[in-house]
Design a protein around this motif. Structure first.
Motif, mmCIF file in Angstrom:
data_model
loop_
_atom_site.group_PDB
_atom_site.id
_atom_site.type_symbol
_atom_site.label_atom_id
_atom_site.label_comp_id
_atom_site.label_asym_id
_atom_site.label_seq_id
_atom_site.Cartn_x
_atom_site.Cartn_y
_atom_site.Cartn_z
ATOM 1 N N ALA A 101 0.850 -1.320 0.024
ATOM 2 C CA ALA A 101 -0.125 -0.160 0.064
ATOM 3 C C ALA A 101 0.866 1.317 -0.171
ATOM 4 C CB ALA A 101 -0.909 -0.013 1.139
ATOM 5 N N ILE A 102 1.972 1.226 0.898
ATOM 6 C CA ILE A 102 2.912 2.344 0.922
ATOM 7 C C ILE A 102 3.503 2.497 -0.551
ATOM 8 C CG2 ILE A 102 4.995 3.366 2.010
ATOM 9 C CD1 ILE A 102 3.781 2.294 4.617
ATOM 10 N N GLY A 103 3.793 1.639 -1.059
ATOM 11 C CA GLY A 103 4.540 1.693 -2.179
ATOM 12 C C GLY A 103 3.690 2.214 -3.350
ATOM 13 N N GLY A 104 2.455 1.654 -3.477
ATOM 14 C CA GLY A 104 1.550 2.469 -4.403
ATOM 15 C C GLY A 104 1.361 3.977 -4.148
ATOM 16 N N LEU A 105 1.233 4.418 -2.780
ATOM 17 C CA LEU A 105 1.214 5.881 -2.454
ATOM 18 C C LEU A 105 2.358 6.478 -2.961
ATOM 19 C CD1 LEU A 105 -0.184 8.184 -1.034
ATOM 20 C CD2 LEU A 105 0.769 7.500 1.081
ATOM 21 N N VAL A 106 3.699 6.109 -2.743
ATOM 22 C CA VAL A 106 4.860 6.634 -3.139
ATOM 23 C C VAL A 106 4.918 6.579 -4.769
ATOM 24 C CG1 VAL A 106 7.396 6.306 -3.638
ATOM 25 C CG2 VAL A 106 5.997 5.621 -1.353
ATOM 26 N N MET A 107 4.438 5.707 -5.540
ATOM 27 C CA MET A 107 4.502 5.940 -6.946
ATOM 28 C C MET A 107 3.734 6.542 -7.469
ATOM 29 S SD MET A 107 6.891 3.876 -7.907
ATOM 30 C CE MET A 107 8.092 2.767 -7.022
ATOM 31 N N ASP A 108 2.305 6.942 -6.867
ATOM 32 C CA ASP A 108 1.516 7.968 -7.320
ATOM 33 C C ASP A 108 2.088 9.176 -6.732
ATOM 34 O OD1 ASP A 108 -0.732 6.504 -8.504
ATOM 35 O OD2 ASP A 108 -1.634 6.136 -6.824
ATOM 36 N N SER A 109 2.840 9.496 -5.931
ATOM 37 C CA SER A 109 3.247 10.777 -5.429
ATOM 38 C C SER A 109 4.297 11.140 -6.400
ATOM 39 C CB SER A 109 3.651 10.575 -4.147
ATOM 40 O OG SER A 109 2.900 10.278 -3.086
ATOM 41 N N ARG A 155 4.422 10.505 -9.421
ATOM 42 C CA ARG A 155 3.825 10.464 -10.805
ATOM 43 C C ARG A 155 4.475 9.426 -11.848
ATOM 44 N NH1 ARG A 155 3.749 14.710 -13.883
ATOM 45 N NH2 ARG A 155 5.354 15.716 -12.974
ATOM 46 N N ALA A 156 4.726 8.104 -11.142
ATOM 47 C CA ALA A 156 5.466 7.262 -12.004
ATOM 48 C C ALA A 156 5.052 6.705 -13.242
ATOM 49 C CB ALA A 156 5.558 6.066 -11.287
ATOM 50 N N GLU A 157 3.666 6.809 -13.633
ATOM 51 C CA GLU A 157 3.191 6.806 -15.050
ATOM 52 C C GLU A 157 3.913 7.189 -15.972
ATOM 53 O OE1 GLU A 157 0.807 10.090 -13.679
ATOM 54 O OE2 GLU A 157 1.460 8.262 -12.600
ATOM 55 N N ARG A 158 4.551 8.446 -15.869
ATOM 56 C CA ARG A 158 5.244 9.233 -16.878
ATOM 57 C C ARG A 158 6.624 8.474 -17.277
ATOM 58 N NH1 ARG A 158 8.253 13.898 -13.417
ATOM 59 N NH2 ARG A 158 8.409 12.846 -11.172
ATOM 60 N N TRP A 159 7.000 7.512 -16.391
ATOM 61 C CA TRP A 159 8.217 6.762 -16.810
ATOM 62 C C TRP A 159 7.884 5.323 -17.199
ATOM 63 C CZ3 TRP A 159 10.134 8.432 -10.974
ATOM 64 C CH2 TRP A 159 10.466 9.690 -11.371
ATOM 65 N N LEU A 160 6.658 5.306 -17.881
ATOM 66 C CA LEU A 160 6.474 4.025 -18.578
ATOM 67 C C LEU A 160 6.941 4.092 -19.875
ATOM 68 C CD1 LEU A 160 2.665 3.323 -17.405
ATOM 69 C CD2 LEU A 160 4.751 2.291 -16.818
ATOM 70 N N GLN A 161 7.184 2.680 -20.653
ATOM 71 C CA GLN A 161 7.904 2.782 -21.840
ATOM 72 C C GLN A 161 6.843 3.433 -22.646
ATOM 73 O OE1 GLN A 161 10.616 2.033 -22.809
ATOM 74 N NE2 GLN A 161 11.842 0.831 -21.412
ATOM 75 N N PRO A 162 7.220 3.861 -23.787
ATOM 76 C CA PRO A 162 6.454 4.498 -24.998
ATOM 77 C C PRO A 162 5.307 3.756 -25.358
ATOM 78 C CG PRO A 162 8.699 5.208 -25.519
ATOM 79 C CD PRO A 162 8.582 4.175 -24.281
ATOM 80 N N PHE A 163 5.721 2.362 -25.660
ATOM 81 C CA PHE A 163 4.278 1.347 -26.282
ATOM 82 C C PHE A 163 3.253 1.044 -25.258
ATOM 83 C CE2 PHE A 163 6.316 -1.956 -23.944
ATOM 84 C CZ PHE A 163 5.389 -3.020 -23.957
ATOM 85 N N ILE A 164 3.729 1.201 -24.095
ATOM 86 C CA ILE A 164 2.794 1.120 -22.946
ATOM 87 C C ILE A 164 1.803 2.060 -22.827
ATOM 88 C CG2 ILE A 164 2.347 1.028 -20.463
ATOM 89 C CD1 ILE A 164 3.371 -1.717 -21.651
ATOM 90 N N LYS A 165 2.341 3.466 -23.198
ATOM 91 C CA LYS A 165 1.736 4.812 -23.304
ATOM 92 C C LYS A 165 0.706 4.713 -24.484
ATOM 93 C CE LYS A 165 4.729 7.515 -20.770
ATOM 94 N NZ LYS A 165 5.655 8.713 -20.607
ATOM 95 N N GLU A 166 1.249 4.006 -25.525
ATOM 96 C CA GLU A 166 0.416 4.023 -26.641
ATOM 97 C C GLU A 166 -0.806 3.053 -26.600
ATOM 98 O OE1 GLU A 166 2.997 2.761 -29.855
ATOM 99 O OE2 GLU A 166 4.414 4.693 -29.633
ATOM 100 N N ALA A 167 -0.503 1.862 -26.040
ATOM 101 C CA ALA A 167 -1.624 0.971 -25.494
ATOM 102 C C ALA A 167 -2.734 1.511 -24.774
ATOM 103 C CB ALA A 167 -1.021 -0.060 -24.963
ATOM 104 N N MET A 168 -2.300 2.233 -23.862
ATOM 105 C CA MET A 168 -3.200 3.034 -22.552
ATOM 106 C C MET A 168 -3.842 3.666 -23.603
ATOM 107 S SD MET A 168 -0.564 3.679 -19.804
ATOM 108 C CE MET A 168 -1.741 4.679 -18.871
ATOM 109 N N ASN A 169 -3.520 4.710 -24.722
ATOM 110 C CA ASN A 169 -4.329 5.718 -25.402
ATOM 111 C C ASN A 169 -5.258 4.900 -26.330
ATOM 112 O OD1 ASN A 169 -3.215 7.783 -23.915
ATOM 113 N ND2 ASN A 169 -1.434 8.080 -25.427
#
Length: 376
Positions: free
Chosen positions: A190-198, A200-214
């Motif tokens: 739970a704390i790890g999730g809070l830290v990653m959200d704090s 903004r870890a999603e900006r460091w995902l690989q480009p193809f993951i971001k493309e799949a999300m979009n």
């Protein structure tokens, strides 16, 4: 840039042919899915006996051989992860094409983010996956745009806790110690999730993951008459199959390479060899134990007997906990697989968090060692 919702997002399919899937095709599809599901379950349940027969029966390798142990582990884990990768990515992509994922995402974000962390750690605790086997689900959740903190909570907790490990811990070390271990594991997730959200870890995902999300499809489309219609079963299949094939082609080779390294460590470098050389309670032994445990590749069920033997041999409780938790929560194969999903920054943040958290847990348990061991 995302396109307007003027039609289905499944590439190459025009709205004009999207009104209905033929009833006959749907029946054939359901029959095929059921047949493939049965075959998948049979294959998954037969991986362990098949790998054992191949190594010790067909090849005739000696049971005590390090090469045999490594080869059996390699065959078993490679096939298991590839089967999970194909099935889970397809299933989650199909769900993404069927449901309004934005509502799910909104439910787990914002003011309800704490509820999302809770769901993430609880789902991680009930899924019997090792650090590598949990990656297909993590990948599916990420591409479904579930908040990164929630998915990280799952990724951290899943290898740390499962029902079999709880039973083993209860029998070997007592229910009070088991309760402490489970509580600490859930809090770490739970704390790890809070830290990653704090951060903004999603900006460091690989480009193809971001493309799949979009590219996540909406569950309805607008037909030529201007009416909203749900995607047909065939359209959902097209999207899910394309997603599965695309991701599978990208990561399968890294599964093979990562598990190969893990198998070598599993067969030739036993956990006890490292742990017995970590000192007898010095402050530095805990962070070193975490760093030493991360390269190893074990699951929580396999590490529980190691935990008991180390405690019997006199290794401090906190040092033992730090070593064993790091050995199951992260591994070289997992790091190699995550490299295809995360950039170096996100991987560094993930491993750094585990190192800091498990070090703090180890120090705390070493301080409380005299009290805890009387609780058995």
């Amino acid at each position: 840039m995302r396109k307007e919702n003027t039609g289905c997002c499944c590439a190459g399919v025009k709205p004009a042919v999207q009104e209905k899937s033929p009833r006959g095709w749907n029946i054939k599809y359901l029959a095929a899915i059921l047949a493939l599901g049965v075959l998948w379950l049979l294959a998954y349940s037969g991986i362990l006996p098949a790998s054992h027969w191949l190594v010790f029966g067909l090849l005739g390798m000696a049971p005590e051989s390090h090469w045999a142990a490594s080869l059996e582990f390699f065959i078993y884990d490679t096939v298991k992860i590839l089967l999970l990768l194909a099935a889970l990515i397809y299933a989650i992509a199909w769900i993404r094409a069927s449901l309004n994922v934005e509502r799910v995402r909104d439910c787990l974000a914002g003011k309800r983010r704490g509820f999302g962390y809770l769901l993430g750690v609880l789902f991680g605790a009930i899924t019997p996956f090792c650090s590598c086997s949990s990656i297909p689900l993590f990948l599916g959740f990420t591409t479904a745009r579930i908040p990164i903190g929630v998915t990280m909570s799952f990724l951290i907790t899943s290898p740390l806790i499962n029902e079999i490990a709880v039973v083993l811990l209860w029998g070997l070390l007592g229910w009070k110690f088991t309760l402490l271990y489970v509580t600490v594991g859930l809090l770490a997730g739970a704390i790890g999730g809070l830290v990653m959200d704090s951060i903004r870890a999603e900006r460091w995902l690989q480009p193809f993951i971001k493309e799949a999300m979009n590219a996540t499809p909406v569950h309805t489309y607008v037909n030529e008459m201007g009416r909203a219609r749900k995607l047909t079963v065939r359209q959902r299949h097209v999207f899910a199959y394309g997603e599965m094939v695309s991701i599978f082609k990208r990561v399968w080779k890294w599964v093979v390479l990562g598990v190969g390294i893990g198998a070598a460590l599993h067969g030739f470098v036993p956990e006890n060899w490292f742990a017995q050389r970590l000192g007898a309670g010095q402050w530095w032994s805990v962070p070193v134990a975490v760093l030493v445990g991360i390269p190893l590749y074990s699951n929580v069920t396999g590490i529980v007997p190691v935990m008991e033997s180390l405690l019997v041999k006199g290794l401090p409780l906190g040092t033992t906990m730090a070593f064993c938790m790091s050995a199951v929560a992260a591994s070289i194969p997992e790091v190699m697989l995550l490299r295809q999903i995360m950039t170096i920054r996100l991987q560094a943040a993930f491993i750094g968090y585990l190192w800091i958290m498990f070090t703090l847990i180890g120090w705390l348990f070493n301080i409380l060692d005299p009290c805890i061991m009387t609780m058995k």
